[in-house]
Design a protein around this motif. Structure first.
Motif, PDB file in Angstrom:
ATOM      1  N   MET A 133       0.845  -1.190   0.000  1.00 14.48           N
ATOM      2  CA  MET A 133       0.000   0.000   0.000  1.00 14.48           C
ATOM      3  C   MET A 133       0.878   1.237   0.000  1.00 14.48           C
ATOM      4  SD  MET A 133      -2.517   1.387   2.978  1.00 14.48           S
ATOM      5  CE  MET A 133      -3.573   2.761   2.690  1.00 14.48           C
ATOM      6  N   LYS A 134       0.433   2.233  -0.769  1.00 13.67           N
ATOM      7  CA  LYS A 134       1.036   3.559  -0.760  1.00 13.67           C
ATOM      8  C   LYS A 134      -0.070   4.575  -0.539  1.00 13.67           C
ATOM      9  CE  LYS A 134       5.013   3.091  -3.802  1.00 13.67           C
ATOM     10  NZ  LYS A 134       5.641   3.523  -5.058  1.00 13.67           N
ATOM     11  N   ILE A 135       0.325   5.703   0.006  1.00 15.29           N
ATOM     12  CA  ILE A 135      -0.582   6.837   0.129  1.00 15.29           C
ATOM     13  C   ILE A 135      -0.137   7.868  -0.898  1.00 15.29           C
ATOM     14  CG2 ILE A 135      -1.505   8.648   1.612  1.00 15.29           C
ATOM     15  CD1 ILE A 135      -0.700   6.858   4.028  1.00 15.29           C
ATOM     16  N   TRP A 136      -1.027   8.204  -1.818  1.00 19.90           N
ATOM     17  CA  TRP A 136      -0.764   9.185  -2.874  1.00 19.90           C
ATOM     18  C   TRP A 136      -1.496  10.461  -2.527  1.00 19.90           C
ATOM     19  CZ3 TRP A 136       2.600   8.071  -6.704  1.00 19.90           C
ATOM     20  CH2 TRP A 136       2.916   6.715  -6.909  1.00 19.90           C
ATOM     21  N   VAL A 137      -0.814  11.605  -2.650  1.00 23.43           N
ATOM     22  CA  VAL A 137      -1.431  12.889  -2.317  1.00 23.43           C
ATOM     23  C   VAL A 137      -1.386  13.809  -3.528  1.00 23.43           C
ATOM     24  CG1 VAL A 137      -1.401  14.883  -0.771  1.00 23.43           C
ATOM     25  CG2 VAL A 137      -0.652  12.647   0.075  1.00 23.43           C
ATOM     26  N   ASP A 138      -2.542  14.306  -3.918  1.00 24.88           N
ATOM     27  CA  ASP A 138      -2.658  15.343  -4.927  1.00 24.88           C
ATOM     28  C   ASP A 138      -2.252  16.626  -4.200  1.00 24.88           C
ATOM     29  OD1 ASP A 138      -3.352  17.015  -6.992  1.00 24.88           O
ATOM     30  OD2 ASP A 138      -5.475  16.472  -6.995  1.00 24.88           O
ATOM     31  N   ALA A 139      -0.946  16.907  -4.194  1.00 25.89           N
ATOM     32  CA  ALA A 139      -0.375  17.857  -3.244  1.00 25.89           C
ATOM     33  C   ALA A 139      -0.473  19.315  -3.650  1.00 25.89           C
ATOM     34  CB  ALA A 139       1.083  17.501  -2.979  1.00 25.89           C
ATOM     35  N   ASP A 140      -0.752  19.612  -4.902  1.00 23.93           N
ATOM     36  CA  ASP A 140      -0.815  21.024  -5.312  1.00 23.93           C
ATOM     37  C   ASP A 140      -1.850  21.807  -4.510  1.00 23.93           C
ATOM     38  OD1 ASP A 140       1.211  21.241  -7.295  1.00 23.93           O
ATOM     39  OD2 ASP A 140      -0.071  20.191  -8.707  1.00 23.93           O
ATOM     40  N   ALA A 141      -2.985  21.220  -4.245  1.00 31.58           N
ATOM     41  CA  ALA A 141      -4.050  21.937  -3.535  1.00 31.58           C
ATOM     42  C   ALA A 141      -4.295  21.394  -2.126  1.00 31.58           C
ATOM     43  CB  ALA A 141      -5.340  21.862  -4.338  1.00 31.58           C
ATOM     44  N   CYS A 142      -3.479  20.461  -1.679  1.00 31.83           N
ATOM     45  CA  CYS A 142      -3.694  19.867  -0.362  1.00 31.83           C
ATOM     46  C   CYS A 142      -3.241  20.837   0.729  1.00 31.83           C
ATOM     47  CB  CYS A 142      -2.915  18.551  -0.255  1.00 31.83           C
ATOM     48  SG  CYS A 142      -3.256  17.629   1.260  1.00 31.83           S
ATOM     49  N   PRO A 143      -4.097  21.130   1.684  1.00 29.11           N
ATOM     50  CA  PRO A 143      -3.729  22.067   2.751  1.00 29.11           C
ATOM     51  C   PRO A 143      -2.533  21.568   3.572  1.00 29.11           C
ATOM     52  CG  PRO A 143      -6.092  21.660   2.735  1.00 29.11           C
ATOM     53  CD  PRO A 143      -5.477  20.669   1.805  1.00 29.11           C
ATOM     54  N   VAL A 144      -1.731  22.511   4.036  1.00 32.02           N
ATOM     55  CA  VAL A 144      -0.536  22.195   4.821  1.00 32.02           C
ATOM     56  C   VAL A 144      -0.903  21.364   6.048  1.00 32.02           C
ATOM     57  CG1 VAL A 144       1.306  23.217   6.227  1.00 32.02           C
ATOM     58  CG2 VAL A 144       0.732  24.202   4.011  1.00 32.02           C
ATOM     59  N   ALA A 145      -1.984  21.711   6.720  1.00 32.80           N
ATOM     60  CA  ALA A 145      -2.384  20.982   7.932  1.00 32.80           C
ATOM     61  C   ALA A 145      -2.646  19.501   7.632  1.00 32.80           C
ATOM     62  CB  ALA A 145      -3.621  21.617   8.552  1.00 32.80           C
ATOM     63  N   ILE A 146      -3.206  19.214   6.478  1.00 33.44           N
ATOM     64  CA  ILE A 146      -3.489  17.830   6.082  1.00 33.44           C
ATOM     65  C   ILE A 146      -2.177  17.118   5.761  1.00 33.44           C
ATOM     66  CG2 ILE A 146      -4.650  16.361   4.375  1.00 33.44           C
ATOM     67  CD1 ILE A 146      -6.474  17.869   6.521  1.00 33.44           C
ATOM     68  N   LYS A 147      -1.265  17.794   5.079  1.00 33.14           N
ATOM     69  CA  LYS A 147       0.045  17.205   4.791  1.00 33.14           C
ATOM     70  C   LYS A 147       0.758  16.839   6.093  1.00 33.14           C
ATOM     71  CE  LYS A 147       0.694  19.794   0.535  1.00 33.14           C
ATOM     72  NZ  LYS A 147       1.322  20.991  -0.022  1.00 33.14           N
ATOM     73  N   GLU A 148       0.693  17.705   7.089  1.00 30.51           N
ATOM     74  CA  GLU A 148       1.356  17.430   8.366  1.00 30.51           C
ATOM     75  C   GLU A 148       0.773  16.196   9.044  1.00 30.51           C
ATOM     76  OE1 GLU A 148       1.078  21.205  10.356  1.00 30.51           O
ATOM     77  OE2 GLU A 148       2.684  22.057   9.129  1.00 30.51           O
ATOM     78  N   ILE A 149      -0.535  16.026   8.972  1.00 27.32           N
ATOM     79  CA  ILE A 149      -1.178  14.823   9.522  1.00 27.32           C
ATOM     80  C   ILE A 149      -0.663  13.592   8.770  1.00 27.32           C
ATOM     81  CG2 ILE A 149      -3.382  13.581   9.698  1.00 27.32           C
ATOM     82  CD1 ILE A 149      -4.687  16.416  10.119  1.00 27.32           C
ATOM     83  N   LEU A 150      -0.546  13.710   7.456  1.00 28.04           N
ATOM     84  CA  LEU A 150      -0.073  12.594   6.627  1.00 28.04           C
ATOM     85  C   LEU A 150       1.391  12.256   6.916  1.00 28.04           C
ATOM     86  CD1 LEU A 150      -1.893  13.609   3.364  1.00 28.04           C
ATOM     87  CD2 LEU A 150      -2.289  11.492   4.652  1.00 28.04           C
ATOM     88  N   TYR A 151       2.227  13.267   7.130  1.00 26.00           N
ATOM     89  CA  TYR A 151       3.631  13.010   7.462  1.00 26.00           C
ATOM     90  C   TYR A 151       3.738  12.171   8.736  1.00 26.00           C
ATOM     91  CZ  TYR A 151       4.656  17.002   4.322  1.00 26.00           C
ATOM     92  OH  TYR A 151       4.738  17.865   3.265  1.00 26.00           O
ATOM     93  N   ARG A 152       2.990  12.580   9.741  1.00 33.31           N
ATOM     94  CA  ARG A 152       3.024  11.833  11.013  1.00 33.31           C
ATOM     95  C   ARG A 152       2.514  10.407  10.835  1.00 33.31           C
ATOM     96  NH1 ARG A 152       1.275  16.897  12.774  1.00 33.31           N
ATOM     97  NH2 ARG A 152      -0.889  16.244  12.971  1.00 33.31           N
TER      98      ARG A 152
END
Length: 151
Positions: A1-20
């Protein structure tokens, strides 16, 4: 399994949750964007820069995502495409998009597009709230826990 993020419009707060989450679960996280992204140093986190252009990041995610991958996107056509491949999709507000609700979302998106093209101001999405962040984090935790049980 991988987690793919459409990152251009993804909010920073959501990215931080995903990093953790990626570091905690040791699941590869791939952020796809048409600009260079700074990501924390981690063997589990990768930023993939694609050429600039309309839907280039979406097309890359659609081509790479596989069944049982998790895709984070607010882009409804991308969500429909990866759901058809068997991927799981959550939007940045925590809504789980599935085969049973994606057609309704596509129809609404198309309707709003037609209104906008005829000059109607449909407004944009509201700012991401603390409740949205919490809903996203809870949905992500549920999906990752379910994956851990089946592994």
């Amino acid at each position: 399994m991988k987690i793919w993020v459409d990152a251009d419009a993804c909010p920073v707060a959501i990215k931080e949750i995903l990093y953790r989450a990626a570091n905690r679960t040791q699941i590869p996280l791939v952020l796809v964007a048409n600009r260079m992204l700074r990501v924390p140093p981690s063997p589990w986190i990768t930023a993939l820069q694609v050429p600039a252009g309309f839907d280039v990041a979406d097309k890359r995610i659609a081509a790479e995502a596989q069944s049982d991958d998790l895709v984070i996107t607010a882009d409804v056509p991308l969500a429909a495409e990866v759901i058809a491949k068997g991927a799981v999709v959550i939007d940045p507000r925590g809504e789980l998009l599935t085969t049973s609700n994606i057609q309704e979302r596509l129809a609404l998106r198309n309707f709003l597009d037609s209104l906008r093209s005829s000059g109607v101001d449909t407004g944009g999405p509201s700012a991401l709230s603390d409740a949205d962040r919490k809903t996203f984090a809870n949905q992500l935790d549920r999906l990752l826990a379910k994956r851990a049980q089946t592994s």
